[in-house]
Write a protein that holds these residues in place. Structure first.
Motif, short mmCIF file in Angstrom:
data_model
loop_
_atom_site.label_atom_id
_atom_site.label_comp_id
_atom_site.label_asym_id
_atom_site.label_seq_id
_atom_site.Cartn_x
_atom_site.Cartn_y
_atom_site.Cartn_z
N GLY A 303 -11.30 4.91 18.15
CA GLY A 303 -9.82 5.40 17.91
C GLY A 303 -8.96 4.41 17.04
O GLY A 303 -7.80 4.24 17.00
N ALA A 304 -9.76 3.09 16.78
CA ALA A 304 -8.96 1.93 15.95
C ALA A 304 -8.98 2.26 14.52
O ALA A 304 -9.88 3.09 14.31
CB ALA A 304 -9.68 0.83 16.38
N PHE A 305 -7.83 1.75 14.14
CA PHE A 305 -7.63 1.79 12.77
C PHE A 305 -7.79 0.35 12.24
O PHE A 305 -7.20 -0.50 12.91
CB PHE A 305 -6.20 2.30 12.15
N GLY A 306 -8.00 0.25 10.86
CA GLY A 306 -8.04 -0.99 10.15
C GLY A 306 -7.27 -0.74 8.89
O GLY A 306 -7.48 0.38 8.18
N ARG A 307 -6.53 -1.64 8.39
CA ARG A 307 -5.90 -1.69 7.05
C ARG A 307 -5.95 -3.00 6.50
O ARG A 307 -5.21 -3.92 6.81
CB ARG A 307 -4.45 -1.06 7.06
N PHE A 308 -6.75 -3.14 5.42
CA PHE A 308 -6.93 -4.46 4.53
C PHE A 308 -7.12 -4.17 3.06
O PHE A 308 -8.00 -3.00 2.74
CB PHE A 308 -7.59 -5.60 5.21
N GLY A 309 -6.70 -4.91 2.05
CA GLY A 309 -6.94 -4.40 0.84
C GLY A 309 -6.36 -3.10 0.42
O GLY A 309 -5.03 -2.81 0.98
N GLU A 310 -6.92 -2.05 0.01
CA GLU A 310 -6.14 -1.07 -0.57
C GLU A 310 -6.89 0.57 0.10
O GLU A 310 -7.34 1.21 -0.39
CB GLU A 310 -6.24 -0.63 -1.86
N GLN A 311 -7.07 0.10 1.38
CA GLN A 311 -7.89 1.27 2.18
C GLN A 311 -7.46 0.97 3.58
O GLN A 311 -7.45 -0.06 4.32
CB GLN A 311 -9.55 1.03 2.06
N LEU A 339 -6.35 3.85 -0.45
CA LEU A 339 -4.68 4.01 -0.38
C LEU A 339 -4.25 4.00 -1.97
O LEU A 339 -4.56 2.98 -2.59
CB LEU A 339 -3.87 2.96 0.48
N LYS A 340 -3.37 4.65 -2.51
CA LYS A 340 -2.80 4.36 -3.51
C LYS A 340 -1.64 3.56 -3.75
O LYS A 340 -1.28 3.28 -2.53
CB LYS A 340 -2.20 5.80 -4.00
N THR A 341 -1.76 2.93 -4.85
CA THR A 341 -0.79 1.68 -5.01
C THR A 341 0.44 2.33 -4.86
O THR A 341 1.43 1.17 -4.28
CB THR A 341 -0.83 1.17 -6.58
N LYS A 342 1.01 3.34 -5.04
CA LYS A 342 2.43 3.74 -4.67
C LYS A 342 2.65 3.73 -3.22
O LYS A 342 3.53 3.30 -2.60
CB LYS A 342 2.54 5.13 -5.26
N ALA A 343 1.61 4.09 -2.46
CA ALA A 343 1.98 4.27 -0.84
C ALA A 343 2.02 2.91 -0.57
O ALA A 343 2.85 2.51 0.38
CB ALA A 343 0.75 4.82 -0.35
N LEU A 344 1.18 1.83 -0.88
CA LEU A 344 1.23 0.49 -0.59
C LEU A 344 2.39 -0.36 -0.94
O LEU A 344 3.35 -1.04 -0.36
CB LEU A 344 0.11 -0.24 -0.89
N SER A 345 3.07 0.18 -2.07
CA SER A 345 4.41 -0.30 -2.50
C SER A 345 5.60 0.10 -1.53
O SER A 345 6.51 -0.63 -1.20
CB SER A 345 4.67 -0.12 -3.92
N THR A 367 4.43 -6.68 -6.76
CA THR A 367 4.18 -5.25 -7.34
C THR A 367 4.15 -5.50 -8.84
O THR A 367 3.71 -4.72 -9.75
CB THR A 367 5.42 -4.33 -7.22
N GLY A 368 4.42 -6.66 -9.43
CA GLY A 368 4.56 -6.94 -10.80
C GLY A 368 5.62 -6.50 -11.39
O GLY A 368 5.91 -6.44 -12.53
N LYS A 369 6.64 -5.91 -10.76
CA LYS A 369 7.86 -5.35 -11.26
C LYS A 369 8.99 -5.66 -10.37
O LYS A 369 8.77 -6.20 -9.43
CB LYS A 369 7.82 -3.73 -11.40
#
Length: 437
Positions: A303-311, A339-345, A367-369
């Protein structure tokens, strides 16, 4: 009259925000594109330490109506087998070269088998140099357990109180489970004597609450002098949990005056670090801070999640399957969700709003912007609702902006509920499993 128009405008804005976030969650956090991890992917290790190792303990003596976290009713033989598998997975993860700065143990009820929890923390401390260990707990552990055994092992304890109001405790099924508000206050006092940093989790947005009852609840909380107080609105969610939690929730427009009551009640003795977390401003500085939901983390346990990088990385939500995966030498993590860049932003924007400062230079670095190029629609919405004031090339949040940040965070929690609900339905691994519990 001005207060009325401000409140009406904010209610319309946050209702629109709720709808947009619901649509965004269904799109960006849908697990239809989740893919099973192969062993090669499992071996990819980041160069830098991941901020948090999250450990999930999925057992409770009784199940709270509004809680969407992965858990089952306590079964001691299964739980002991689970803890053995959990420690084996931790060894496997560390042997592959993963490094972490701190540990967060959540549930479920993390202290449900005290000896097993202690063995797990001692293992981590013997193999790593993590700077702190945070553990969740229910209040009655400090009546029935032996919390002094955690001295030197747990640096920060987050205790789920939700409310000291007996009417609310009875409505959500916690009065029978943990006792009256006064009894739970006594248990918290014991915790504060033992654990270096104690956080109390409080909630508002229940149907029977008013700004005054919220203030009364927090007055009792302040009298206990905890190091930190987190105050979350009741998360209704967008999936199956919506019906269970929804019957306990008040009207959406009641949240704004209750949020103001929270700020006013805590203003004298606590500093707002995020619109949902406060640290005391008296005594020695608080050493062990709130674990940011925006930081990278690696999840172990069923039941654990991890989030690092783009996933996102998703562990098995079936406890027998999880145990057998570990016994067979496989990772507990069995799926990844890109994970899409927009969602991370957008997540980054939420955390900036929570911090109270939208820094243009930091936004460009991430974001570069610039803020307006990265978030043209979002910035237009925030300016039009009075959520931001310009300060040079940056923006700071107003009180209305703090509330919108809180609503964004509540939407993020709904997204995690949505992920958990879907993860329960992902196909099991091909490994032969134990009988279902």
């Amino acid at each position: 009259m001005k207060t009325f128009f401000t409140s009406s405008k904010l209610n319309i804005a946050t209702s629109s925000l709720d709808w947009v976030m619901g649509q965004t969650i269904r799109h960006s956090l849908n697990l239809q594109d989740a893919v099973a991890l192969d062993e090669l992917q499992q071996l990819i290790v980041p160069d830098k330490p991941i901020e948090t190792l999250y450990i999930h303990i999925p057992f409770c003596h009784t199940l709270c109506r509004y809680c969407s976290f992965h858990k089952i009713k306590f079964n001691e033989p299964v739980a002991r087998e689970y803890f053995k598998a959990l420690r084996q997975e931790i060894r496997q993860v560390l042997a592959k070269g993963f490094r972490f700065n701190r540990v967060y143990i959540g549930g479920g009820t993390t202290t449900i088998l005290e000896v097993e929890l202690i063995k797990t923390i001692e293992l981590i401390k013997s193999l790593t140099s993590v700077r702190e260990v945070t553990c969740e707990s229910d209040p009655i552990y400090f009546k029935n357990g032996q919390p002094h055994l955690l001295n030197g092992l747990v640096d920060r304890m987050s205790i789920g109180i939700q409310s000291f109001d007996d009417k609310i405790l009875k409505a959500v099924g916690r009065f029978e489970k943990f006792g009256s508000g006064l009894q739970q206050a006594e248990y918290v006092s014991r915790a504060i004597e033992i654990i270096p940093t104690v956080n109390l989790d409080m909630m508002y947005g229940f149907t029977m609450q008013t700004p005054q009852t919220v203030a009364n609840d927090l007055a009792q909380t302040i009298r206990l002098r905890p190091d930190q107080i987190t105050t979350y609105p009741l998360t209704i969610g967008i999936g199956k949990n919506r019906k269970k939690a929804g019957c306990l929730a008040g009207e959406p427009e009641a949240l704004w005056p209750q949020f103001l009551a929270v700020k006013q009640a805590l203003a004298e003795h606590y500093i707002m670090e995020f619109p949902w977390t406060f640290s005391r401003n008296f005594g020695q500085p608080v050493e062990h801070k709130y674990v940011l939901d925006g930081e990278d983390c690696f999840g172990v346990g069923s039941g654990a999640f991890g989030r690092f990088g783009e996933q996102f990385r998703i562990s098995s939500f079936n406890i027998p399957d999880y145990i057998n995966r570990i016994k067979a030498g496989h990772s507990g993590t069995c799926y990844t969700k890109p994970l899409k860049t927009k969602a991370l932003s957008q997540h980054y924007l939420m955390m900036m709003m929570g911090c109270g400062l939208l820094d243009n230079r930091q936004c460009k670095a991430y974001t570069g912007k610039s803020l307006w190029h990265a978030f043209p629609l979002e910035m237009s919405f925030l300016i039009s609702t009075g959520a931001l004031n310009k300060q040079g090339e940056n923006y700071i949040t107003t009180v209305e902006g703090q509330f919108i940040a809180l609503k964004m965070f509540s939407g993020f929690l709904s997204g995690m509920d949505f992920l958990r609900e879907q993860a329960c339905g992902l196909p099991l691994s091909a490994i032969e499993t134990m009988p279902n519990i």
